[in-house]
Design a protein around this motif. Structure first.
Motif, PDB file in Angstrom:
ATOM      1  N   VAL A 165       0.713  -1.225   0.203  1.00 15.69           N
ATOM      2  CA  VAL A 165       0.111  -0.072   0.178  1.00 15.69           C
ATOM      3  C   VAL A 165       0.726   1.295   0.046  1.00 15.69           C
ATOM      4  CG1 VAL A 165      -1.628   1.397   1.252  1.00 15.69           C
ATOM      5  CG2 VAL A 165      -1.837  -1.182   1.119  1.00 15.69           C
ATOM      6  N   ARG A 166       1.777   1.186   0.755  1.00 18.28           N
ATOM      7  CA  ARG A 166       2.848   2.318   0.935  1.00 18.28           C
ATOM      8  C   ARG A 166       3.612   2.759  -0.575  1.00 18.28           C
ATOM      9  NH1 ARG A 166       6.734   2.265   5.665  1.00 18.28           N
ATOM     10  NH2 ARG A 166       4.750   2.421   6.844  1.00 18.28           N
ATOM     11  N   GLU A 167       3.749   1.422  -1.017  1.00 17.69           N
ATOM     12  CA  GLU A 167       4.650   1.769  -2.339  1.00 17.69           C
ATOM     13  C   GLU A 167       3.902   2.160  -3.424  1.00 17.69           C
ATOM     14  OE1 GLU A 167       7.587  -0.894  -5.349  1.00 17.69           O
ATOM     15  OE2 GLU A 167       6.868  -1.707  -3.443  1.00 17.69           O
ATOM     16  N   SER A 168       2.759   1.786  -3.259  1.00 12.32           N
ATOM     17  CA  SER A 168       1.672   2.321  -4.313  1.00 12.32           C
ATOM     18  C   SER A 168       1.466   3.639  -4.350  1.00 12.32           C
ATOM     19  CB  SER A 168       0.300   1.352  -4.273  1.00 12.32           C
ATOM     20  OG  SER A 168       0.517   0.002  -4.505  1.00 12.32           O
ATOM     21  N   ALA A 169       1.078   4.126  -2.918  1.00 13.02           N
ATOM     22  CA  ALA A 169       0.867   5.404  -2.489  1.00 13.02           C
ATOM     23  C   ALA A 169       1.936   6.281  -3.105  1.00 13.02           C
ATOM     24  CB  ALA A 169       0.507   5.435  -1.355  1.00 13.02           C
TER      25      ALA A 169
ATOM     26  N   ARG B 182       4.341   0.288 -12.395  1.00 12.23           N
ATOM     27  CA  ARG B 182       4.542  -0.413 -10.971  1.00 12.23           C
ATOM     28  C   ARG B 182       3.577  -0.474 -10.216  1.00 12.23           C
ATOM     29  NH1 ARG B 182       6.422  -4.161  -8.443  1.00 12.23           N
ATOM     30  NH2 ARG B 182       7.178  -3.593  -6.413  1.00 12.23           N
ATOM     31  N   ILE B 183       2.394   0.539 -10.271  1.00 10.69           N
ATOM     32  CA  ILE B 183       1.271   0.241  -9.428  1.00 10.69           C
ATOM     33  C   ILE B 183       0.612  -0.766 -10.027  1.00 10.69           C
ATOM     34  CG2 ILE B 183      -0.837   1.484  -8.835  1.00 10.69           C
ATOM     35  CD1 ILE B 183       0.764   4.122  -8.954  1.00 10.69           C
ATOM     36  N   ASP B 184       0.261  -1.141 -11.232  1.00  7.45           N
ATOM     37  CA  ASP B 184      -0.225  -2.080 -11.661  1.00  7.45           C
ATOM     38  C   ASP B 184       0.452  -3.555 -11.519  1.00  7.45           C
ATOM     39  OD1 ASP B 184      -2.541  -2.847 -13.535  1.00  7.45           O
ATOM     40  OD2 ASP B 184      -0.799  -3.518 -14.932  1.00  7.45           O
ATOM     41  N   GLU B 185       1.617  -3.494 -11.261  1.00  4.60           N
ATOM     42  CA  GLU B 185       2.310  -4.454 -10.864  1.00  4.60           C
ATOM     43  C   GLU B 185       2.048  -4.940  -9.372  1.00  4.60           C
ATOM     44  OE1 GLU B 185       6.295  -3.892 -11.663  1.00  4.60           O
ATOM     45  OE2 GLU B 185       6.413  -4.224 -13.824  1.00  4.60           O
ATOM     46  N   LEU B 186       1.907  -3.932  -8.590  1.00  6.93           N
ATOM     47  CA  LEU B 186       1.661  -4.213  -7.212  1.00  6.93           C
ATOM     48  C   LEU B 186       0.235  -4.586  -6.979  1.00  6.93           C
ATOM     49  CD1 LEU B 186       3.587  -1.113  -6.019  1.00  6.93           C
ATOM     50  CD2 LEU B 186       4.160  -3.326  -5.313  1.00  6.93           C
ATOM     51  N   GLU B 187      -0.600  -4.035  -7.853  1.00  5.67           N
ATOM     52  CA  GLU B 187      -1.926  -4.614  -7.724  1.00  5.67           C
ATOM     53  C   GLU B 187      -2.149  -5.756  -7.938  1.00  5.67           C
ATOM     54  OE1 GLU B 187      -6.033  -5.370  -8.484  1.00  5.67           O
ATOM     55  OE2 GLU B 187      -4.637  -5.232 -10.255  1.00  5.67           O
TER      56      GLU B 187
ATOM     57  N   THR C 212      -9.096  -7.480   2.793  1.00  7.06           N
ATOM     58  CA  THR C 212      -9.989  -6.678   1.754  1.00  7.06           C
ATOM     59  C   THR C 212      -9.817  -5.047   1.598  1.00  7.06           C
ATOM     60  OG1 THR C 212     -11.346  -8.513   1.961  1.00  7.06           O
ATOM     61  CG2 THR C 212     -12.107  -6.455   0.697  1.00  7.06           C
ATOM     62  N   ARG C 213      -9.789  -4.566   2.813  1.00  8.03           N
ATOM     63  CA  ARG C 213      -9.517  -2.940   2.968  1.00  8.03           C
ATOM     64  C   ARG C 213      -8.067  -2.623   2.199  1.00  8.03           C
ATOM     65  NH1 ARG C 213     -13.355   0.225   6.336  1.00  8.03           N
ATOM     66  NH2 ARG C 213     -14.951  -1.422   6.701  1.00  8.03           N
ATOM     67  N   LEU C 214      -7.117  -3.561   2.283  1.00  3.39           N
ATOM     68  CA  LEU C 214      -5.924  -3.251   2.125  1.00  3.39           C
ATOM     69  C   LEU C 214      -5.726  -3.210   0.701  1.00  3.39           C
ATOM     70  CD1 LEU C 214      -3.617  -4.661   4.908  1.00  3.39           C
ATOM     71  CD2 LEU C 214      -3.832  -2.123   4.503  1.00  3.39           C
TER      72      LEU C 214
ATOM     73  N   ASP D 192      -5.998  -0.957  -5.145  1.00  4.72           N
ATOM     74  CA  ASP D 192      -6.829  -0.797  -6.348  1.00  4.72           C
ATOM     75  C   ASP D 192      -7.230   0.643  -6.791  1.00  4.72           C
ATOM     76  OD1 ASP D 192      -7.222  -3.615  -6.697  1.00  4.72           O
ATOM     77  OD2 ASP D 192      -9.137  -3.893  -5.845  1.00  4.72           O
ATOM     78  N   SER D 193      -7.564   1.422  -5.665  1.00  2.00           N
ATOM     79  CA  SER D 193      -7.620   2.766  -5.989  1.00  2.00           C
ATOM     80  C   SER D 193      -6.304   3.576  -6.489  1.00  2.00           C
ATOM     81  CB  SER D 193      -8.284   3.342  -4.427  1.00  2.00           C
ATOM     82  OG  SER D 193      -9.438   2.746  -4.132  1.00  2.00           O
ATOM     83  N   CYS D 194      -5.468   3.080  -5.922  1.00  2.00           N
ATOM     84  CA  CYS D 194      -3.957   3.774  -6.428  1.00  2.00           C
ATOM     85  C   CYS D 194      -4.026   3.549  -7.968  1.00  2.00           C
ATOM     86  CB  CYS D 194      -2.944   3.360  -5.568  1.00  2.00           C
ATOM     87  SG  CYS D 194      -2.645   3.916  -4.076  1.00  2.00           S
ATOM     88  N   ASN D 195      -4.396   2.302  -8.255  1.00  2.00           N
ATOM     89  CA  ASN D 195      -4.166   1.514  -9.698  1.00  2.00           C
ATOM     90  C   ASN D 195      -5.264   2.466 -10.497  1.00  2.00           C
ATOM     91  OD1 ASN D 195      -3.088   0.022 -11.675  1.00  2.00           O
ATOM     92  ND2 ASN D 195      -4.647  -1.623 -11.426  1.00  2.00           N
ATOM     93  N   ALA D 196      -6.328   2.760  -9.926  1.00  2.00           N
ATOM     94  CA  ALA D 196      -7.449   3.412 -10.687  1.00  2.00           C
ATOM     95  C   ALA D 196      -7.077   4.785 -10.891  1.00  2.00           C
ATOM     96  CB  ALA D 196      -8.896   3.510 -10.039  1.00  2.00           C
ATOM     97  N   ALA D 197      -6.488   5.474  -9.880  1.00  2.00           N
ATOM     98  CA  ALA D 197      -5.878   6.858  -9.904  1.00  2.00           C
ATOM     99  C   ALA D 197      -4.763   6.628 -11.074  1.00  2.00           C
ATOM    100  CB  ALA D 197      -5.373   7.302  -8.659  1.00  2.00           C
ATOM    101  N   ALA D 198      -3.962   6.045 -11.196  1.00  2.00           N
ATOM    102  CA  ALA D 198      -2.719   5.776 -12.112  1.00  2.00           C
ATOM    103  C   ALA D 198      -3.248   5.685 -13.618  1.00  2.00           C
ATOM    104  CB  ALA D 198      -1.848   4.721 -11.685  1.00  2.00           C
TER     105      ALA D 198
END
Length: 90
Positions: free
Chosen positions: A2-6, A28-33, A65-67, A72-78
């Motif tokens: 989560v931290r790395e995605s943010a 990278r965010i997509d990979e993390l997702e 699930t929340r994590l 997922d939200s970071c990925n959507a924003a990206a």
């Protein structure tokens, strides 16, 4: 994760002034997702296999699930930033 995605999303946001530099963080965010999806599945499987108390299972299922939803939200924003890059023809 989560931290790395943010952090990656934050870096992408700072690149908005230079749209030609956008994209690396989104990848990278997509990979993390995708990694988070796998971690969630493994975590839930382990939880259901090892934990007998249904309240504990529900609590941890909600946390995991929340994590995963946060990533997922970071990925959507990206993806939105990627759309901006594409629309600008960069």
């Amino acid at each position: 994760m989560v931290r790395e995605s943010a952090r990656e999303l934050n870096a992408e946001m700072h690149r908005l002034g230079r749209p030609s530099h956008l994209g690396a963080g989104a990848k990278r965010i997509d990979e993390l997702e995708h990694e988070a999806d796998q971690v969630l599945r493994r975590g839930l499987a382990s939880l259901f296999d090892r934990e007998a108390d249904p309240l504990v299972v529900l609590r941890w299922k909600d946390i995991l699930t929340r994590l995963e939803n946060a990533i997922d939200s970071c990925n959507a924003a990206a993806r939105v930033l990627e759309t901006i890059r594409i629309k600008d023809g960069l």
